[in-house]
Enzyme design. Structure first.
Site, PDB file in Angstrom:
ATOM      1  N   TYR A   1      44.122  30.134  35.357  1.00 12.70           N
ATOM      2  CA  TYR A   1      43.121  31.287  35.898  1.00 12.70           C
ATOM      3  C   TYR A   1      43.652  31.702  34.374  1.00 12.70           C
ATOM      4  O   TYR A   1      42.702  32.320  33.937  1.00 12.70           O
ATOM      5  CB  TYR A   1      43.661  31.914  36.800  1.00 12.70           C
ATOM      6  CG  TYR A   1      43.712  32.407  36.670  1.00 12.70           C
ATOM      7  CD1 TYR A   1      42.672  33.524  36.666  1.00 12.70           C
ATOM      8  CD2 TYR A   1      44.194  33.934  37.462  1.00 12.70           C
ATOM      9  CE1 TYR A   1      41.873  34.826  36.999  1.00 12.70           C
ATOM     10  CE2 TYR A   1      44.813  35.162  37.074  1.00 12.70           C
ATOM     11  CZ  TYR A   1      42.679  35.181  37.618  1.00 12.70           C
ATOM     12  OH  TYR A   1      43.060  36.822  37.465  1.00 12.70           O
TER      13      TYR A   1
ATOM     14  N   THR B   1      43.472  40.984  34.324  1.00 12.48           N
ATOM     15  CA  THR B   1      44.170  40.814  34.295  1.00 12.48           C
ATOM     16  C   THR B   1      45.287  41.349  33.869  1.00 12.48           C
ATOM     17  O   THR B   1      45.959  40.726  32.588  1.00 12.48           O
ATOM     18  CB  THR B   1      43.889  39.913  35.740  1.00 12.48           C
ATOM     19  OG1 THR B   1      45.580  39.045  35.878  1.00 12.48           O
ATOM     20  CG2 THR B   1      44.258  38.929  34.497  1.00 12.48           C
ATOM     21  N   ASP B   2      46.572  41.283  34.412  1.00 14.69           N
ATOM     22  CA  ASP B   2      47.933  41.499  33.505  1.00 14.69           C
ATOM     23  C   ASP B   2      48.872  39.946  33.595  1.00 14.69           C
ATOM     24  O   ASP B   2      49.878  40.348  32.809  1.00 14.69           O
ATOM     25  CB  ASP B   2      49.109  42.276  34.726  1.00 14.69           C
ATOM     26  CG  ASP B   2      49.741  41.572  36.432  1.00 14.69           C
ATOM     27  OD1 ASP B   2      48.548  40.512  35.707  1.00 14.69           O
ATOM     28  OD2 ASP B   2      50.222  42.890  36.894  1.00 14.69           O
ATOM     29  N   GLU B   3      47.959  38.929  33.861  1.00 14.33           N
ATOM     30  CA  GLU B   3      48.654  37.412  34.033  1.00 14.33           C
ATOM     31  C   GLU B   3      48.526  37.070  32.510  1.00 14.33           C
ATOM     32  O   GLU B   3      49.031  36.029  32.123  1.00 14.33           O
ATOM     33  CB  GLU B   3      48.322  36.805  35.260  1.00 14.33           C
ATOM     34  CG  GLU B   3      48.141  37.891  36.366  1.00 14.33           C
ATOM     35  CD  GLU B   3      48.431  36.367  37.419  1.00 14.33           C
ATOM     36  OE1 GLU B   3      48.124  35.074  37.546  1.00 14.33           O
ATOM     37  OE2 GLU B   3      47.674  36.756  39.303  1.00 14.33           O
TER      38      GLU B   3
ATOM     39  N   LYS C   1      40.866  33.805  31.581  1.00  8.60           N
ATOM     40  CA  LYS C   1      41.442  35.210  31.498  1.00  8.60           C
ATOM     41  C   LYS C   1      41.552  35.690  30.374  1.00  8.60           C
ATOM     42  O   LYS C   1      40.721  36.762  29.567  1.00  8.60           O
ATOM     43  CB  LYS C   1      41.502  35.984  32.225  1.00  8.60           C
ATOM     44  CG  LYS C   1      41.517  36.095  34.549  1.00  8.60           C
ATOM     45  CD  LYS C   1      40.034  36.253  33.983  1.00  8.60           C
ATOM     46  CE  LYS C   1      39.409  37.522  34.120  1.00  8.60           C
ATOM     47  NZ  LYS C   1      38.008  38.312  33.960  1.00  8.60           N
TER      48      LYS C   1
END
Length: 285
Positions: free
Chosen positions: A134, A108-110, A138
Site C-alpha cells: 500500500y 499518507t504519512d506511511e 502511494k
C-alpha cells in the site's frame, strides 16, 4: 463551487454516504474509475474544473498484503491516468484559468516508513521508505505527481496526512471496527503487543487542511498534515471501550475491555508514525 465526485464505488464506497447531497444542485456524482482516460477526458470537457483533488486510493494495508494488484492499478496506474488527462486539459486552458488551476495529490504519512520511539516526527523532506505494498503504491503516486511538476510545470501540490478517523469510515479500519465489534460482543483484535503508535487526525480537520492548501498552498510543494496526537493502538481501543462502558453499559456490568484480543502481528508492520506539521502551521497558518 460546483463539486464533481468521481468514484468507482468498490467495496468501501457507498452512495448512501452522499445522501445529504441528493437535493444539492451544485453536486454531481459520476460512477467511474480514475484509470479510465476516456471518461476523465469527457468529464473535464463537460464540467471544466479549476481544481482536481485526487483522494482516490486503495488504502487498507492488510488487503495490499493479500492482493497488491488492486493497489498498483488504482494508486499508480490511476494516478498516472489522472495526471496525463489533467495535464492535457490544463495545457488548453487560457492563461487566467491556468493561474488558478491546482491538482492536489492526497497522500499518507506511511510513505515515510516507520519511526523508532525516540526519532523525530516526519518532515516533508524525509526520505520515502515505504514498507507495505500500500505505502509503496502511494509513494509511487507521490513521485509521479512530483515528476509532473518538475518536468511539465503542471501545478501539483501533495499532502501527506496521518491516520484519519470519523463518520462514514469503512469498518475494516481500527476505530469503526472496534466500535462495531464491541457492540456485537465480538473480539476486538489488536495486532502484536498493541504498542504500534499512530498520529490520529479527525477527518474534518484533514478536509479543512486540504482546502487551505488548495487556496493558499505553494505549487510544487508538499505539506504534512497531522494532529500532534500520537497514541498506541491499544490506547485507542481502551479509550473506545471506556466511552462505550459509559454510554452503552453491558447488562452484566463488565467492561468492553474484556473483549480485547491480541492476534498475530501482520508482516512488515510499521511501529510508529508521527507528523511534524510545522510547515503548514508556519506557512499557511
Amino acid at each position: 463551487y460546483k463539486i464533481i465526485s468521481l468514484d468507482k464505488l468498490n467495496y468501501a464506497g457507498s452512495k448512501k454516504n452522499l445522501s445529504n447531497l441528493r437535493q444539492n444542485t451544485k453536486h454531481f456524482f459520476i460512477k467511474g474509475d480514475i484509470a479510465n482516460k476516456y471518461l476523465l477526458s469527457k468529464i473535464l470537457k463537460k464540467y471544466k474544473p479549476i481544481y482536481i483533488i485526487n483522494f482516490a486510493a486503495e488504502t487498507h494495508v492488510d488487503r495490499s498484503i493479500r492482493k497488491s494488484t488492486d493497489f498498483i492499478k488504482t494508486n499508480i496506474v490511476g494516478t498516472h491516468a489522472l495526471l496525463e488527462i489533467a495535464k492535457s486539459y490544463f495545457d488548453n486552458l487560457n492563461n487566467y484559468k491556468k493561474k488558478k488551476f491546482r491538482f492536489i495529490n492526497v497522500s499518507t504519512d506511511e510513505v515515510y516508513g516507520s519511526l523508532k520511539i525516540n526519532e523525530k516526527p516526519f518532515k516533508e523532506n524525509n526520505r520515502l521508505k515505504p514498507n507495505s505494498p500500500y505505502s509503496a503504491s502511494k509513494a509511487s503516486s507521490d513521485l509521479l505527481a512530483r515528476a509532473w511538476w518538475k518536468t511539465y510545470k503542471f501545478p501539483v501540490i501533495t499532502t501527506n496526512c496521518s491516520n484519519n478517523y470519523g463518520p462514514y469510515q469503512f469498518p475494516e479500519k481500527l476505530i469503526p471496527l472496534c466500535i462495531a465489534n464491541a457492540l456485537k460482543g465480538k473480539p476486538l483484535p489488536i495486532y502484536g503487543d498493541g504498542k504500534q503508535i499512530r498520529d490520529w487526525l479527525y477527518v474534518i480537520d484533514h478536509c479543512n487542511a486540504i482546502n487551505l492548501v488548495l487556496q493558499n498552498g505553494k505549487i510544487g510543494e508538499t505539506y504534512n498534515i497531522g494532529g500532534k496526537n500520537e497514541k498506541t493502538n491499544l490506547e485507542v481501543v481502551e479509550i473506545i471501550c471506556e466511552i462505550l462502558d459509559r454510554n452503552f453499559p453491558k447488562g452484566n456490568k463488565k467492561s468492553y475491555k474484556n473483549q480485547i484480543s491480541f492476534v498475530k502481528d501482520r508482516p512488515g508492520h510499521d511501529r510508529r508514525y508521527a507528523i511534524n506539521p510545522n510547515k503548514i502551521i508556519n506557512e499557511l497558518d
